[in-house]
Each structure stands twice: as structure tokens, then as C-alpha cells.
Design a protein around this motif. Structure first.
Motif, PDB file in Angstrom:
ATOM      1  N   GLY A  83       0.819  -1.211   0.000  1.00  0.00           N
ATOM      2  CA  GLY A  83       0.000   0.000   0.000  1.00  0.00           C
ATOM      3  C   GLY A  83       0.849   1.255   0.000  1.00  0.00           C
ATOM      4  O   GLY A  83       0.576   2.215  -0.733  1.00  0.00           O
ATOM      5  N   LEU A  84       1.910   1.253   0.812  1.00  0.00           N
ATOM      6  CA  LEU A  84       2.817   2.400   0.886  1.00  0.00           C
ATOM      7  C   LEU A  84       3.519   2.610  -0.454  1.00  0.00           C
ATOM      8  O   LEU A  84       3.604   3.746  -0.947  1.00  0.00           O
ATOM      9  CB  LEU A  84       3.841   2.159   1.998  1.00  0.00           C
ATOM     10  N   PHE A  85       3.991   1.521  -1.049  1.00  0.00           N
ATOM     11  CA  PHE A  85       4.718   1.602  -2.321  1.00  0.00           C
ATOM     12  C   PHE A  85       3.840   2.162  -3.441  1.00  0.00           C
ATOM     13  O   PHE A  85       4.282   2.999  -4.238  1.00  0.00           O
ATOM     14  CB  PHE A  85       5.245   0.221  -2.710  1.00  0.00           C
ATOM     15  N   ILE A  86       2.595   1.729  -3.504  1.00  0.00           N
ATOM     16  CA  ILE A  86       1.688   2.175  -4.558  1.00  0.00           C
ATOM     17  C   ILE A  86       1.533   3.696  -4.545  1.00  0.00           C
ATOM     18  O   ILE A  86       1.492   4.340  -5.599  1.00  0.00           O
ATOM     19  CB  ILE A  86       0.311   1.493  -4.406  1.00  0.00           C
ATOM     20  N   THR A  87       1.458   4.282  -3.361  1.00  0.00           N
ATOM     21  CA  THR A  87       1.256   5.734  -3.275  1.00  0.00           C
ATOM     22  C   THR A  87       2.468   6.517  -3.771  1.00  0.00           C
ATOM     23  O   THR A  87       2.346   7.711  -4.102  1.00  0.00           O
ATOM     24  CB  THR A  87       0.959   6.171  -1.819  1.00  0.00           C
ATOM     25  N   PHE A  88       3.647   5.872  -3.815  1.00  0.00           N
ATOM     26  CA  PHE A  88       4.856   6.565  -4.260  1.00  0.00           C
ATOM     27  C   PHE A  88       5.129   6.395  -5.754  1.00  0.00           C
ATOM     28  O   PHE A  88       6.095   6.971  -6.265  1.00  0.00           O
ATOM     29  CB  PHE A  88       6.062   6.085  -3.455  1.00  0.00           C
ATOM     30  N   LEU A  89       4.301   5.631  -6.469  1.00  0.00           N
ATOM     31  CA  LEU A  89       4.511   5.429  -7.901  1.00  0.00           C
ATOM     32  C   LEU A  89       4.498   6.746  -8.688  1.00  0.00           C
ATOM     33  O   LEU A  89       5.371   6.958  -9.542  1.00  0.00           O
ATOM     34  CB  LEU A  89       3.467   4.446  -8.455  1.00  0.00           C
ATOM     35  N   PRO A  90       3.539   7.664  -8.444  1.00  0.00           N
ATOM     36  CA  PRO A  90       3.576   8.945  -9.178  1.00  0.00           C
ATOM     37  C   PRO A  90       4.857   9.741  -8.902  1.00  0.00           C
ATOM     38  O   PRO A  90       5.421  10.345  -9.819  1.00  0.00           O
ATOM     39  CB  PRO A  90       2.341   9.692  -8.656  1.00  0.00           C
ATOM     40  N   LEU A  91       5.316   9.732  -7.651  1.00  0.00           N
ATOM     41  CA  LEU A  91       6.545  10.456  -7.309  1.00  0.00           C
ATOM     42  C   LEU A  91       7.752   9.814  -7.992  1.00  0.00           C
ATOM     43  O   LEU A  91       8.646  10.522  -8.487  1.00  0.00           O
ATOM     44  CB  LEU A  91       6.741  10.472  -5.795  1.00  0.00           C
ATOM     45  N   LEU A  92       7.801   8.483  -8.032  1.00  0.00           N
ATOM     46  CA  LEU A  92       8.886   7.783  -8.711  1.00  0.00           C
ATOM     47  C   LEU A  92       8.876   8.089 -10.202  1.00  0.00           C
ATOM     48  O   LEU A  92       9.933   8.314 -10.813  1.00  0.00           O
ATOM     49  CB  LEU A  92       8.765   6.270  -8.472  1.00  0.00           C
ATOM     50  N   TYR A  93       7.675   8.115 -10.790  1.00  0.00           N
ATOM     51  CA  TYR A  93       7.555   8.429 -12.219  1.00  0.00           C
ATOM     52  C   TYR A  93       8.037   9.850 -12.505  1.00  0.00           C
ATOM     53  O   TYR A  93       8.765  10.097 -13.479  1.00  0.00           O
ATOM     54  CB  TYR A  93       6.099   8.276 -12.675  1.00  0.00           C
ATOM     55  N   PHE A  94       7.641  10.797 -11.648  1.00  0.00           N
ATOM     56  CA  PHE A  94       8.067  12.187 -11.801  1.00  0.00           C
ATOM     57  C   PHE A  94       9.586  12.298 -11.731  1.00  0.00           C
ATOM     58  O   PHE A  94      10.222  12.960 -12.559  1.00  0.00           O
ATOM     59  CB  PHE A  94       7.434  13.053 -10.713  1.00  0.00           C
ATOM     60  N   ASN A  95      10.210  11.626 -10.738  1.00  0.00           N
ATOM     61  CA  ASN A  95      11.654  11.709 -10.579  1.00  0.00           C
ATOM     62  C   ASN A  95      12.390  11.033 -11.731  1.00  0.00           C
ATOM     63  O   ASN A  95      13.435  11.515 -12.182  1.00  0.00           O
ATOM     64  CB  ASN A  95      12.070  11.086  -9.245  1.00  0.00           C
ATOM     65  N   PHE A  96      11.848   9.929 -12.205  1.00  0.00           N
ATOM     66  CA  PHE A  96      12.452   9.230 -13.339  1.00  0.00           C
ATOM     67  C   PHE A  96      12.406  10.109 -14.592  1.00  0.00           C
ATOM     68  O   PHE A  96      13.334  10.107 -15.401  1.00  0.00           O
ATOM     69  CB  PHE A  96      11.719   7.911 -13.587  1.00  0.00           C
ATOM     70  N   SER A  97      11.323  10.890 -14.724  1.00  0.00           N
ATOM     71  CA  SER A  97      11.135  11.731 -15.914  1.00  0.00           C
ATOM     72  C   SER A  97      11.917  13.039 -15.836  1.00  0.00           C
ATOM     73  O   SER A  97      12.214  13.645 -16.869  1.00  0.00           O
ATOM     74  CB  SER A  97       9.647  12.042 -16.106  1.00  0.00           C
ATOM     75  N   TYR A  98      12.224  13.499 -14.605  1.00  0.00           N
ATOM     76  CA  TYR A  98      12.860  14.808 -14.425  1.00  0.00           C
ATOM     77  C   TYR A  98      14.169  14.697 -13.624  1.00  0.00           C
ATOM     78  O   TYR A  98      14.428  15.495 -12.735  1.00  0.00           O
ATOM     79  CB  TYR A  98      11.895  15.771 -13.740  1.00  0.00           C
ATOM     80  N   HIS A  99      14.978  13.695 -13.977  1.00  0.00           N
ATOM     81  CA  HIS A  99      16.352  13.578 -13.495  1.00  0.00           C
ATOM     82  C   HIS A  99      16.435  13.538 -11.955  1.00  0.00           C
ATOM     83  O   HIS A  99      17.295  14.150 -11.351  1.00  0.00           O
ATOM     84  CB  HIS A  99      17.211  14.721 -14.039  1.00  0.00           C
ATOM     85  N   TRP A 100      15.518  12.808 -11.343  1.00  0.00           N
ATOM     86  CA  TRP A 100      15.517  12.582  -9.893  1.00  0.00           C
ATOM     87  C   TRP A 100      15.543  13.899  -9.120  1.00  0.00           C
ATOM     88  O   TRP A 100      16.299  14.078  -8.172  1.00  0.00           O
ATOM     89  CB  TRP A 100      16.685  11.667  -9.499  1.00  0.00           C
ATOM     90  N   TYR A 101      14.679  14.805  -9.539  1.00  0.00           N
ATOM     91  CA  TYR A 101      14.624  16.169  -8.997  1.00  0.00           C
ATOM     92  C   TYR A 101      14.378  16.184  -7.486  1.00  0.00           C
ATOM     93  O   TYR A 101      15.060  16.880  -6.734  1.00  0.00           O
ATOM     94  CB  TYR A 101      13.514  16.943  -9.714  1.00  0.00           C
ATOM     95  N   THR A 102      13.387  15.385  -7.014  1.00  0.00           N
ATOM     96  CA  THR A 102      13.053  15.356  -5.584  1.00  0.00           C
ATOM     97  C   THR A 102      14.186  14.754  -4.766  1.00  0.00           C
ATOM     98  O   THR A 102      14.536  15.262  -3.696  1.00  0.00           O
ATOM     99  CB  THR A 102      11.767  14.542  -5.349  1.00  0.00           C
ATOM    100  N   ILE A 103      14.756  13.660  -5.274  1.00  0.00           N
ATOM    101  CA  ILE A 103      15.854  12.995  -4.564  1.00  0.00           C
ATOM    102  C   ILE A 103      17.040  13.947  -4.431  1.00  0.00           C
ATOM    103  O   ILE A 103      17.670  14.035  -3.365  1.00  0.00           O
ATOM    104  CB  ILE A 103      16.288  11.709  -5.310  1.00  0.00           C
ATOM    105  N   GLU A 104      17.342  14.673  -5.507  1.00  0.00           N
ATOM    106  CA  GLU A 104      18.441  15.634  -5.479  1.00  0.00           C
ATOM    107  C   GLU A 104      18.187  16.729  -4.435  1.00  0.00           C
ATOM    108  O   GLU A 104      19.088  17.134  -3.708  1.00  0.00           O
ATOM    109  CB  GLU A 104      18.610  16.275  -6.863  1.00  0.00           C
TER     110      GLU A 104
END
Length: 245
Positions: A83-104
Motif C-alpha cells: 500500500g505504501l509503495f503504490i502511493t509513491f509510484l507517481p513520485l517515482l515516475y516524476f523523478n524518473f522523468s525529471y532527473h531525480w529532482y526530488t531525490i536531489e
């Protein structure tokens, strides 16, 4: 809330997800949980974190529960994690598409020590400035009244554990969770704006509410509890009336 200048998302959602996350924790502690409820728990906590990262400390709720029930809750833990992982899929997709912006951004935040500006931070400021003001902010009461309320709450729990010698494991764990977050906030190096910690509101209401319940166990206590409630309701009216405009 007076800080909700950007709409309902900034304040109401973290409060509602935090409250629901705590409620599910209590249900599990009372052995009223299930695998499906574990899955929903993961979704609730996950959405809350995605709505605002202030909710991250509430991961202590499932962490403590599953550590205490690891042998009997492996399947449930799997459902929660899914359940926790599913909610992070949009954030993972965003970071994958925009050079890991949030992680950076998170890495930069950690490397800068939480803030690029000097923030005065010691126990004196934390205990005597931040907490009385934050407590008053949550309960809409004056700063001095919040100090009195904190004193009453502490005395209630001392009476509950050391005089009555009660051993309610759910209460102990909720207080432990609050204590852990309390210590973590002491060493938080960025600015302590109150709305960053609005996720604590449901937990504070439970801690204070249970303390009042302890007072109301006998006739004298019921009178005292009634007086305390009436006084603090009267003290909170001006600020609440101002905010409801």
C-alpha cells in the motif's frame, strides 16, 4: 487554520491522514486489524507523506507495531508495504522523468544541515519558546495557559502510571511515539514553522484527551475535568472566533 493560504491541501489533508493513521494503529493494538486494513494503512500513511513530507515521522507508528508483532504480522507487513509503495509510484515516475529532482533536493537538504541559514537551536528555546507557542497554536489558547495545560497533562500521566499503576500498552506506545518525535524535533535544524508540524495535532489531541479522561475517573476528578475544560474552552474562544471569520 490561519496558515491555510494555499487552500485545503496544505493543512486539512495532513491532519486527516495523520488522524486516520493513528486510528488504524489503535485498531491494530486492540487486535481489530486485518491484512486489508494493513494495506489501507500503507495507503493512508503514503498519501499523507506525498501530500507533505512533514508526515514522515508517523512511519514510527507501523515501525513500532510491526517490530512488536513481527512473527504474527509478516503477511500484514507485506500488505502495508505494498500500500505504501503504490502511493509513491507517481513520485517515482516524476523523478524518473525529471532527473531525480526530488531525490536531489532531499540530498541537498541533508548536506546543508537542513537549512542554509543559521537557526538558533537549543533546549531552552525548544522547551520554553517553541513548545508553549506551538501547543497554544494547536489548542488556540494563550501561551501561558498552554504551559498550565502541559503541567496538568504531565501530572495526570504520573498519577496514572505511578499511583494507579496502570499498564495500557497502547497508551505507552502512543506516548513513546510522541517522545521519539519530540526528541527528533529538538534536533531539526531548519526553521520550525508551526504548519510544518500540523501532523502532530491528532496525536496531541489524543495525549491531552486521555489525560483528561484519567482525571474524570472519580467524582472529584469529574468536577476538576469539567472546570479545566470550561476554562480552556473560554480561553480558546477569542482565537477560534477570529479564525472562523
Amino acid at each position: 487554520r490561519d496558515h491555510c493560504v494555499t487552500g485545503v491541501q496544505t493543512c486539512a489533508l495532513p491532519i486527516s491522514h495523520a488522524g486516520l493513521g493513528i486510528l488504524i494503529f489503535i485498531l491494530f493494538m486492540k487486535k481489530k486489524g486485518s491484512t486489508w486494513l494493513g494495506f489501507i494503512w500503507g495507503i493512508v500513511i503514503g498519501i499523507g507523506i506525498n501530500d507533505h513530507y512533514q508526515m514522515i515521522p508517523l512511519l514510527i507508528l507501523p515501525a513500532l507495531y510491526y517490530l512488536l508483532h513481527i512473527k504474527s504480522s509478516i503477511k500484514n507487513l507485506g500488505a502495508f508495504t505494498l500500500g505504501l509503495f503504490i502511493t509513491f509510484l507517481p513520485l517515482l515516475y516524476f523523478n524518473f522523468s525529471y532527473h531525480w529532482y526530488t531525490i536531489e533536493g532531499i540530498i541537498k537538504f541533508i548536506h546543508s544541515g537542513g537549512s542554509n541559514n543559521y537557526i538558533p537551536n537549543n533546549w531552552h528555546i525548544y522547551l520554553l519558546d517553541f513548545w508553549p507557542k506551538f501547543f497554544g497554536y494547536i489548542f488556540a489558547i494563550p501561551e501561558r495557559a498552554s504551559i498550565v495545560m502541559v503541567g496538568l497533562v504531565c501530572l495526570s500521566y504520573i498519577y496514572y502510571f505511578f499511583v494507579q499503576k496502570k499498564k495500557n500498552i497502547t497508551v505507552v506506545l502512543l506516548l513513546t511515539i510522541f517522545a521519539i518525535i519530540f526528541l527528533l524535533l529538538r534536533y531539526y535544524n531548519a526553521e520550525r514553522s508551526f504548519y510544518y508540524f500540523i501532523f502532530l495535532e491528532p496525536l496531541l489531541f489524543i495525549v491531552v484527551g486521555f489525560a483528561l479522561r484519567i482525571l474524570g475517573k472519580n467524582n472529584i476528578g469529574k468536577v476538576l475535568m469539567g472546570v479545566v475544560c470550561l476554562v480552556f474552552i473560554a480561553l480558546s474562544l477569542p482565537k477560534n472566533m477570529e479564525q472562523t471569520k
